[in-house]
Design an enzyme around this catalytic site. Structure first.
Site, short mmCIF file in Angstrom:
data_model
loop_
_atom_site.label_atom_id
_atom_site.label_comp_id
_atom_site.label_asym_id
_atom_site.label_seq_id
_atom_site.Cartn_x
_atom_site.Cartn_y
_atom_site.Cartn_z
N GLY A 1 -44.50 -60.17 35.98
CA GLY A 1 -44.44 -61.35 35.12
C GLY A 1 -42.99 -61.75 34.86
O GLY A 1 -42.61 -62.92 34.95
N ASP B 1 -33.73 -57.19 29.42
CA ASP B 1 -34.53 -56.37 28.51
C ASP B 1 -34.93 -57.30 27.39
O ASP B 1 -34.08 -58.00 26.82
CB ASP B 1 -33.76 -55.17 27.97
N TYR C 1 -46.57 -60.51 25.25
CA TYR C 1 -47.07 -60.93 23.93
C TYR C 1 -47.20 -62.45 23.78
O TYR C 1 -47.43 -62.95 22.68
CB TYR C 1 -46.12 -60.41 22.83
#
Length: 200
Positions: free
Chosen positions: A17, A73, A162
């Site tokens: 992703g 990150d 999320y």
């Protein structure tokens, strides 16, 4: 600073992703590789911040592949949960990185803090740290953030991670409900990338 524009790059992630989103931000004429092409597994991320973990990955993948590496990150910070999941965002999904599990854990943790959280605006943000690392040990960092709140239910099938529980500030829908073209214009990764775009 890097003397020449980057024309060949390793994107330091084994997360599909994330790889897709970073590729979509990069110029089309760039030769892009990923750790999978070199059969490189991800390093242990033992940094205390997004920036530290981003550098750990960029350094590791660059040395293994002998290429310039761009690593990311990123994660979700929720104020009422003291900034968690934060740098542990992926780890909340367990060994298999199951984000349905991770989102349900967010809901469970919020329930523990406040049974009525669904009626309130639960402040949160997505943070992204990008690092370019080349073999001459040159390091370029950037940080991008997008503020918002947590959706009371999981909504939308787009994006990853999320995205289905995050509603960016000023919007009525989650990242998971947005088209990629909408999301890319406002998200944390785009904001971080804008600061280092000139190197490509």
């Amino acid at each position: 600073m890097l003397k020449n524009k980057i024309i060949k790059l390793l994107v330091g992630t084994n997360n599909n992703g994330k790889l897709k989103e970073i590729k979509d931000l990069l110029p089309k004429n760039l030769a892009i590789y990923c750790p999978y092409d070199f059969k490189i597994k991800s390093p242990t991320e033992n940094g205390k911040t997004f920036k530290e973990n981003s550098l750990i990955k960029a350094k590791f993948f660059s040395k293994k592949s002998k290429m310039i590496c761009l690593s990311d990150d990123s994660g979700l910070e929720i104020d009422i949960l003291d900034g968690n999941p934060g740098i542990y965002s992926a780890r909340w999904g367990g060994k298999k990185g199951d984000f349905k599990k991770a989102m349900n854990r967010v809901f469970k943790e919020l329930d523990k803090k406040d049974k009525n959280w669904r009626q309130k605006k639960i402040k949160a943000r997505f943070v992204c740290a990008l690092t370019i690392y080349d073999r001459n040990k040159q390091i370029i960092n950037s940080i991008g953030k997008v503020e918002g709140c947590i959706s009371p239910i999981i909504k939308g099938k787009n994006g990853f991670g999320y995205d289905p529980i995050f509603i960016p500030l000023g919007k009525k829908i989650t990242f998971g409900e947005m088209r990629a073209s909408q999301k890319y214009k406002i998200d944390h990764r785009f904001k971080a990338f804008k600061k280092i775009k000139k190197f490509f």
